[in-house]
Design an enzyme around this catalytic site. Sequence first.
Site, PDB file in Angstrom:
ATOM      1  N   GLU A  20      -1.346  48.549  -6.518  1.00  0.00           N
ATOM      2  CA  GLU A  20      -0.480  48.059  -5.439  1.00  0.00           C
ATOM      3  C   GLU A  20      -0.453  49.157  -4.374  1.00  0.00           C
ATOM      4  OE1 GLU A  20       4.099  46.978  -4.216  1.00  0.00           O
ATOM      5  OE2 GLU A  20       3.676  47.916  -6.153  1.00  0.00           O
ATOM      6  N   GLU A  24      -5.842  56.000  -0.736  1.00  0.00           N
ATOM      7  CA  GLU A  24      -6.724  57.107  -1.122  1.00  0.00           C
ATOM      8  C   GLU A  24      -6.618  57.401  -2.613  1.00  0.00           C
ATOM      9  OE1 GLU A  24      -5.862  57.144   3.119  1.00  0.00           O
ATOM     10  OE2 GLU A  24      -4.556  57.157   1.356  1.00  0.00           O
ATOM     11  N   GLY A  76       0.960  53.141  -4.859  1.00  0.00           N
ATOM     12  CA  GLY A  76       0.865  54.319  -4.005  1.00  0.00           C
ATOM     13  C   GLY A  76      -0.145  54.133  -2.888  1.00  0.00           C
ATOM     14  N   GLY A  98      -5.422  55.390  -4.871  1.00  0.00           N
ATOM     15  CA  GLY A  98      -5.852  54.199  -5.595  1.00  0.00           C
ATOM     16  C   GLY A  98      -7.351  54.185  -5.839  1.00  0.00           C
ATOM     17  N   CYS A 157       6.242  49.776   0.666  1.00  0.00           N
ATOM     18  CA  CYS A 157       4.828  49.392   0.681  1.00  0.00           C
ATOM     19  C   CYS A 157       4.534  48.308   1.718  1.00  0.00           C
ATOM     20  CB  CYS A 157       4.413  48.898  -0.703  1.00  0.00           C
ATOM     21  SG  CYS A 157       4.532  50.142  -1.994  1.00  0.00           S
TER      22      CYS A 157
END
Length: 226
Positions: free
Chosen positions: A153, A133, A130, A135, A188
């Site tokens: 990730e 922030e 995701g 993470g 991503c």
Amino acid sequence: MAAGVDIPFTVNCMRYFAGWCDKIYGETIPSNGPFFSYTLHEPLGVCAAVIPWNFPILMAAWKMGPALCTGNCLIIKPAEQTPLSILRVGELAIEAGFPPGVLQILPGYGPTAGAALCRHPGVDKVGFTGSIETGRIIRRMCTEANLKRCTLELGGKSANIVFPDVKNLDDVVEKCHQALFFNQGQVCCAGSRLYVHEDIYDEFVKRSIARAERRKVGDPFAKDTE
């Protein structure tokens, strides 16, 4: 997108990791002296996966495959926008004969369900895909809880670099276009930056604009929608 990417890529992923189930083992290490030295790979225990909504099943498969083939139990917290796909996967796991508790699905919101997994002392590892922030928050909660392992990730600003000696500029324009617009840019590693050599910059920009203007936007279930 589900029929062309999410499902077939998930099948390939699970088949790949299924092949690892009987190939993960330790080593016996030669030692100088009356010693018996060896390594032993053991499951971590209970793993948690907090996954995004852009590829609801494939993102889960990337966590399920390695966690299950190495002997762990897994709790998946799907994105609150897309819980139904992975709930169906949970039903299929029951039909396939998964032992109770090996694979669990926990729908909910990040600040509640996700945070509970990160802080729970019985969870040995958290894997998250995701935003940067979120993470940071997850990493902090994992550390404060029980120093559990944490794999992140996170999104970025992936760049495509175009040199002036390209042989087919239209082909490069198309590839760069798809790198950004594929799955509405919800990837991503989407190619959201472009570095183009000044010798071809103006022509590249011209063709890129023309390609973007031709893109068909519409009903996601329509076959001619890009």
